[in-house]
Design a protein around this motif. Structure first.
Motif, PDB file in Angstrom:
ATOM      1  N   LEU A  11       0.831  -1.211   0.000  1.00  0.00           N
ATOM      2  CA  LEU A  11       0.000   0.000   0.000  1.00  0.00           C
ATOM      3  C   LEU A  11       0.863   1.257   0.000  1.00  0.00           C
ATOM      4  N   LEU A  14       2.042   1.743  -3.472  1.00  0.00           N
ATOM      5  CA  LEU A  14       0.935   2.164  -4.340  1.00  0.00           C
ATOM      6  C   LEU A  14       0.597   3.635  -4.131  1.00  0.00           C
ATOM      7  N   LEU A  15       0.557   4.037  -2.869  1.00  0.00           N
ATOM      8  CA  LEU A  15       0.162   5.418  -2.570  1.00  0.00           C
ATOM      9  C   LEU A  15       1.246   6.432  -2.927  1.00  0.00           C
ATOM     10  N   ARG A  16       2.462   5.944  -3.182  1.00  0.00           N
ATOM     11  CA  ARG A  16       3.519   6.867  -3.618  1.00  0.00           C
ATOM     12  C   ARG A  16       3.399   7.219  -5.092  1.00  0.00           C
ATOM     13  N   ARG A  17       2.480   6.574  -5.777  1.00  0.00           N
ATOM     14  CA  ARG A  17       2.247   6.887  -7.186  1.00  0.00           C
ATOM     15  C   ARG A  17       1.118   7.922  -7.268  1.00  0.00           C
ATOM     16  N   LEU A  21      -2.879   7.400  -6.372  1.00  0.00           N
ATOM     17  CA  LEU A  21      -3.491   8.041  -5.209  1.00  0.00           C
ATOM     18  C   LEU A  21      -4.733   8.841  -5.600  1.00  0.00           C
ATOM     19  N   LEU A  24      -7.529   6.393  -6.618  1.00  0.00           N
ATOM     20  CA  LEU A  24      -8.099   5.715  -5.454  1.00  0.00           C
ATOM     21  C   LEU A  24      -8.998   6.657  -4.661  1.00  0.00           C
ATOM     22  N   LEU A  25      -8.563   7.899  -4.484  1.00  0.00           N
ATOM     23  CA  LEU A  25      -9.386   8.871  -3.752  1.00  0.00           C
ATOM     24  C   LEU A  25     -10.695   9.142  -4.480  1.00  0.00           C
ATOM     25  N   LEU A 268      -5.823   3.037 -11.850  1.00  0.00           N
ATOM     26  CA  LEU A 268      -5.573   2.297 -10.624  1.00  0.00           C
ATOM     27  C   LEU A 268      -5.132   0.864 -10.928  1.00  0.00           C
ATOM     28  N   THR A 275       3.090  -1.812  -9.134  1.00  0.00           N
ATOM     29  CA  THR A 275       3.564  -1.935  -7.753  1.00  0.00           C
ATOM     30  C   THR A 275       3.805  -3.389  -7.377  1.00  0.00           C
TER      31      THR A 275
END
Length: 640
Positions: A11, A14-17, A21, A24-25, A268, A275
């Motif tokens: 995670l 993933l969230l560093r991309r 991010l 996903l939001l 996503l 990732t």
């Protein structure tokens, strides 16, 4: 704990991309608004205010109103629930069917594969839109029924994608190692194959979700959706179409919501794939095709299996589909009439150049015939079990418990996504039926037995965190998990440096002596044979050309090919001396001559050598050779 850490790292990556991010939001916002529309707006989506129709954004109506004065924000968030439910149903149905059938077809092959491919082709050929219209005619305005049908139709593409990927993954060395260790097909699929397809499935699921969203909104646009005045995204687009000239803004909220959601699904999915696979690598080894063949006729006096023999192969022949000069793939014999025995505790070296059939012979003994090939003749008995005709249950008893396997490439014979200790514990529990705690204790013992200095630390490592020598020791421990009576080692020191090679050879010799374990060592290194083996078997062009004790083969070889190999051994070269070589190359199986297969490279060839196949004959006590002039080599010195 380790699983939680792995998920956390995933995670985090993933969230560093940034695109991941943002996507996903957005999707989380859409889901939240659809599930809890009352928290977004307090207006009823069916409430009408004709005096406020076709207005633009305002404080009272943040996204404006439609032609009946209904609030567009309220209708958008309430309509999202129906839309996302249809997307979820279609995606889940498609993924479940596609992954299940694709995995089974790609892994099992044969008739199962053929039937599954035909089903996928049939689903692909069916006109989806027409079928959906029929479903709506039978079940008016039933979005769930339509999306279930659509998911089944979409599964055809996923079946083919997953099947193709599974056929590739099943050839990995770690899958072959898991099969050799005795794990069931279901366990291998769930534990070792499916995790490698996770990123692929996620990407495909994201694409399916995007396609399902577009299709459902399109159907709702055509009037095949929730009946008016119930809101849906496609219905909002259809309503905006009728007033696009008077109020073009009405098309913007649903259009933007659909476009951004489709884009978010796609972005996503790509981010999750990148990732998940950023540290993976793959190497191929082919698993066997499960075929059974009748034994070829045996030679008189050679079919009896010695009482003390642990493994006994008799007239073993193996064929693999190869491409001929015309471009057609035909079943071609690559191992021809091979017979040998291995006694308990004995170490036997299988020697020859690349392409002589050593690895194919060893893998065929394990039921892992490469390249979609099969055993076409002969028999192979291990501790009373005929491996050529063994059932799946018998293979479950033999692999891992009876025969262990160590592959040539240690770094890819282990599953790169699973810690070493977890893989070893899985094999231990499969063969010993012990508790998880006892399995962990047994893992430490195994890692200690292969002379690893800190077994607990090694058990926590992934394969990529190990050196080549350490990974090879773990692979040997994996092969020993079931306490096998025979260990087949396919050039286990080729990928290692000289110092580590010596350590691994010493380890194998020690394990053999301590456990009374027989070893079949596949190698092209005479130094390995001299250091480790009791007997040597020399193969050339799919045949055994000489077999005897190691002392005899070094002191007095009786076949020109063996003599040539010994003379070209780098260990015998003195400084400044030119290394002798054997002229020519090993002929391909499609080019084997009718007579002696070494004739074109032999400096002692005579006319009789080319006329008919040469049979193995006794060349001394416990010494056989496939040569018409073996007696002429009786006094031949290797160094001559």
């Amino acid at each position: 704990m380790s699983a939680a850490v792995g998920v956390g790292r995933f995670l985090g990556g993933l969230l560093r991309r940034p695109l991941a991010l943002v996507s996903l939001l957005w999707l989380l916002a859409v889901v939240f608004c659809s599930l809890f529309p009352e928290m977004v707006t307090g207006r009823d989506p069916l409430e009408q205010d004709l005096l406020a129709s076709l207005q633009g954004p305002s404080a009272a109506h943040p996204l404006g109103t439609d032609r009946l004065g209904q609030d567009l924000l309220s209708r958008l968030v309430h309509g999202g629930a129906t839309t996302l439910w249809g997307v979820l149903v279609a995606t889940v149905v498609s993924v479940v069917i596609g992954v299940a059938l694709g995995l089974v077809a790609g892994y099992l092959g044969g008739v199962v594969d053929a039937i599954t491919v035909r089903i996928a082709e049939l689903l692909f050929a069916i006109p989806g839109v027409i079928i959906l219209l029929v479903v709506f005619a039978v079940f008016p305005n039933n979005v769930t029924a339509a999306m279930v049908t659509f998911g089944v139709l979409l599964a055809s593409g996923l079946i083919r994608v997953v099947r193709s990927a599974t056929m590739s993954v099943r050839q990995e060395l770690f899958v072959a190692a898991a099969k050799v260790s005795g794990l069931s097909d279901a366990r291998i699929l769930y534990r070792h194959v499916l995790p490698r397809l996770t990123s692929l499935v996620i990407v495909q699921a994201a694409l399916i979700a995007a396609f399902a969203l577009v299709t459902q909104t399109g159907l709702a646009f055509l009037g095949f959706g929730p009946p008016p005045p119930q809101p849906s995204w496609g219905g909002l687009v259809e309503e905006a179409r009728g007033v696009v000239v008077q109020a073009p803004w009405a098309l913007v909220p649903p259009g933007v919501a659909i476009a951004l959601t489709v884009l978010a699904f796609s972005l996503l999915g790509d981010a999750v794939r990148d990732t998940a696979t950023q540290s993976w690598s793959s190497t191929k080894l082919v698993r066997r095709t499960a075929k059974r063949a009748a034994s070829s006729p045996g030679h008189p006096g050679e079919s009896t299996i010695p009482e003390k023999s642990l493994l006994s192969a008799r007239h073993l022949s193996v064929a693999i589909p190869l491409r001929s000069a015309t471009g057609d793939r035909t079943l071609t014999t690559v191992v021809d009439d091979v017979s040998f025995d291995i006694s308990p505790g004995e170490i036997v070296g299988l020697v020859g150049e690349s392409g002589c059939g050593k690895s194919v012979t060893a893998l065929s003994v394990l039921g892992l015939t490469p390249g979609g090939g099969s055993i076409t003749g002969g028999s192979c008995h291990f501790a009373g079990t005929d491996l050529v005709r063994a059932s799946a249950r018998q293979w479950g008893e033999v692999r891992g418990r009876g025969i262990g396997f160590v592959a040539q490439e240690p770094m890819v014979s282990l599953d790169p996504t699973v810690r070493a200790g977890v893989q070893l514990a899985e094999a231990v529990r499969r063969h010993t039926k012990v508790s998880r705690r006892e399995a962990r204790r047994r893992v430490i013992e195994l890692l200690s037995s292969v002379r690893l200095p800190d077994p607990a630390d090694v058990a926590r490592r992934y394969p990529h965190q190990m050196s080549g020598g350490m990974a090879q020791r773990v692979a040997i421990a994996f092969a020993l998990a079931g306490s096998p009576k025979l260990l087949i080692a396919d050039e286990p020191t080729t990928a290692l440096d000289v110092t580590v090679q010596a350590e691994i050879l010493a380890l194998l010799r020690t394990l053999s002596r301590e456990r009374g374990m027989a070893v079949l060592m596949v190698t092209h290194d005479w130094g390995v044979v001299a250091e480790l083996c009791d007997r040597a078997i020399v193969m050339y062009a799919g045949q055994i050309v000489e077999a005897c004790t190691v002392d005899s083969i070094f002191a007095q070889p009786r076949h020109p090919y063996t003599l040539g190999l010994l003379r070209s051994d780098p260990h015998r070269v003195v400084d400044g001396e030119r290394l002798p070589t054997i002229a020519g190359t090993v002929p391909a199986p499609t080019d084997w001559p009718a007579g002696c297969r070494f004739a074109d490279r032999c400096d002692r060839v005579i006319t009789e050598c080319r006329r008919a196949p040469v049979q193995l004959s006794n060349a001394g006590p416990a010494h056989v050779a496939r040569c018409l002039r073996s007696d002429d080599l009786r006094l031949q010195e290797v160094s001559a």
